[in-house]
Write a protein that holds these residues in place. Sequence first.
Motif, PDB file in Angstrom:
ATOM      1  N   TYR A  80      38.984  -9.808  13.722  1.00  0.00           N
ATOM      2  CA  TYR A  80      37.695 -10.002  13.074  1.00  0.00           C
ATOM      3  C   TYR A  80      36.732 -10.409  14.168  1.00  0.00           C
ATOM      4  CZ  TYR A  80      39.886 -10.089   8.473  1.00  0.00           C
ATOM      5  OH  TYR A  80      40.579  -9.754   7.333  1.00  0.00           O
ATOM      6  N   ASP A  83      30.641 -14.251  14.497  1.00  0.00           N
ATOM      7  CA  ASP A  83      29.268 -14.578  14.904  1.00  0.00           C
ATOM      8  C   ASP A  83      29.294 -15.947  15.595  1.00  0.00           C
ATOM      9  OD1 ASP A  83      29.433 -16.497  12.902  1.00  0.00           O
ATOM     10  OD2 ASP A  83      27.952 -15.568  11.604  1.00  0.00           O
ATOM     11  N   GLU A  87      31.940 -17.201  11.810  1.00  0.00           N
ATOM     12  CA  GLU A  87      32.183 -16.443  10.585  1.00  0.00           C
ATOM     13  C   GLU A  87      32.398 -14.966  10.911  1.00  0.00           C
ATOM     14  OE1 GLU A  87      29.127 -17.224   7.752  1.00  0.00           O
ATOM     15  OE2 GLU A  87      29.317 -19.391   8.003  1.00  0.00           O
ATOM     16  N   ILE A  89      32.133 -11.114  10.942  1.00  0.00           N
ATOM     17  CA  ILE A  89      31.062 -10.171  10.629  1.00  0.00           C
ATOM     18  C   ILE A  89      31.554  -8.725  10.619  1.00  0.00           C
ATOM     19  CG2 ILE A  89      29.157 -11.617  11.392  1.00  0.00           C
ATOM     20  CD1 ILE A  89      29.175 -10.103  14.051  1.00  0.00           C
ATOM     21  N   ASP A  90      32.747  -8.470  11.198  1.00  0.00           N
ATOM     22  CA  ASP A  90      33.265  -7.107  11.246  1.00  0.00           C
ATOM     23  C   ASP A  90      34.761  -7.139  11.519  1.00  0.00           C
ATOM     24  OD1 ASP A  90      33.239  -4.350  11.205  1.00  0.00           O
ATOM     25  OD2 ASP A  90      32.400  -4.113  13.215  1.00  0.00           O
TER      26      ASP A  90
END
Length: 122
Positions: A80, A83, A87, A89-90
Amino acid sequence: MSATRHANAVPTARWPTRRAARPVVAPGGTREDGTPRVTPGVYLLTRDASPQFVRPITVRVIRERTGRSTYDGWAWIEVYQLDPRGEAIDRRELYVRPDGMRPAPPLRHRTAARRAATRAAG
């Protein structure tokens, strides 16, 4: 040609590796070629991990994809991308050098106390 050598094998002396000077960051053991296995955790990926990371990114490793064939010293990983607050984000699959992955510095997390202070002030 011996049965243990691959048909497209390249002599070791022709392709020097960087792993001799690099510290091993992954405690998950090593592969047959001596490179570290990738263990789940948060890492900073720079050009040491792969030329594609001209701009470093922070990732949380889900797992190493061991079923795919790679060159010696490289690995496919599922991650993952994070950010600055930590957290996701992709979700991505990346081709990296495990010995170039560095533990990420602590991320800026917003604590519950900060959120409560922000709500009370605003």
